[in-house]
Scaffold this active site. Structure first.
Site, mmCIF file in Angstrom:
data_model
loop_
_atom_site.group_PDB
_atom_site.id
_atom_site.type_symbol
_atom_site.label_atom_id
_atom_site.label_comp_id
_atom_site.label_asym_id
_atom_site.label_seq_id
_atom_site.Cartn_x
_atom_site.Cartn_y
_atom_site.Cartn_z
ATOM 1 C CD GLN A 250 -38.322 -19.520 -31.039
ATOM 2 O OE1 GLN A 250 -38.075 -18.550 -31.737
ATOM 3 N NE2 GLN A 250 -37.356 -20.234 -30.490
ATOM 4 C CG ASP A 251 -42.544 -16.212 -35.044
ATOM 5 O OD1 ASP A 251 -41.577 -17.005 -35.106
ATOM 6 O OD2 ASP A 251 -42.501 -15.065 -35.514
#
EC number: 3.2.2.27
Length: 233
Positions: free
Chosen positions: A69-70
């Site tokens: 995701q991040d």
């Protein structure tokens, strides 16, 4: 100075993605990221590792994609110095950083599925060098602020990376852990690639442990490449 002066990107990827870099959306990403980098805020991973996932796995070498995701937004202490946990690879952490709960669960499931020894550190760069693209959908984050760079526009860029790989390389083994990653299924051409899904490995999510995801990855890899993927670290 331009983005690539702060964040080097290999020639292979610059050629592969050449037409993207002059598009308005990418110029806006560049502007917003450089503004954040030059502000008093602390941005992770360090700029030299921004494209580390791409630099370790050239486009022609990509066999598996493990989408994150991040980046991790936390830090750890080493020799009384505060350092970022994030290193530019999805789920991976710097060699001396504590192993986060999600990665601990990844190692548990890997051991349960394939008998791979649980490593003492969370650096997954060896997988990247063997053809597993460890790409985060969002490439940067502000210290201690999860998903803080969601609006910079990175997802438009990572989507283009994925779509170009889906066009150029076949078949790919695409591993999507959790509902956010699984939204990318819409980008994947049908009947061309092998899609493997499982719940997110976070302890806050349920169902990852016991999902058999690494058995599925290994079976798919054997089917395509007639050998095992080396998961050792």
């Amino acid at each position: 100075m331009k983005l690539f002066d702060y964040a080097p990107l290999s020639l292979a990827w610059r050629e592969f993605l050449q037409s993207e870099f002059k598009k308005p959306y990418f110029l806006e990403i560049e502007k917003r990221y450089l503004e954040a980098l030059k502000s008093p805020k602390t941005i992770f991973p360090k700029s030299s590792n921004l494209f580390y996932a791409l630099n370790l796995t050239p486009p022609s070498a990509v066999k598996i994609i493990l989408l994150g995701q991040d980046p991790y937004h936390s830090t750890y202490l080493e020799n009384q110095q505060e350092l970022p946990v994030a290193m530019g690879l999805s789920f991976s952490v710097e060699k001396n950083a504590p192993i986060p709960p999600s990665l601990k669960n990844i190692f548990k499931e890997l051991h349960a599925n394939l008998g791979v020894s649980v490593p003492c550190c969370g650096d997954l760069s060896a997988w990247a060098k063997r053809g597993m693209l460890l790409l985060n959908a969002i490439l940067s984050v502000e210290k201690n602020k999860a998903a803080s760079h969601k609006r910079i526009g990175w997802e438009a860029f990572s989507d283009q990376i994925l779509m170009r790989l889906f066009e150029a390389n076949a078949p790919l083994i695409v591993v999507l852990l959790g509902k956010v990653a699984q939204k990318k299924i819409a980008l994947i051409p049908k009947n061309k690639h092998i899609i493997i899904t499982a719940p997110h490995p976070s302890p806050l999510s349920r169902g990852f442990l016991g999902s058999g995801v690494f058995t599925s990855i290994q079976n798919a890899y054997r089917e395509v490449y007639h050998k095992d993927f080396d998961f050792s670290l």
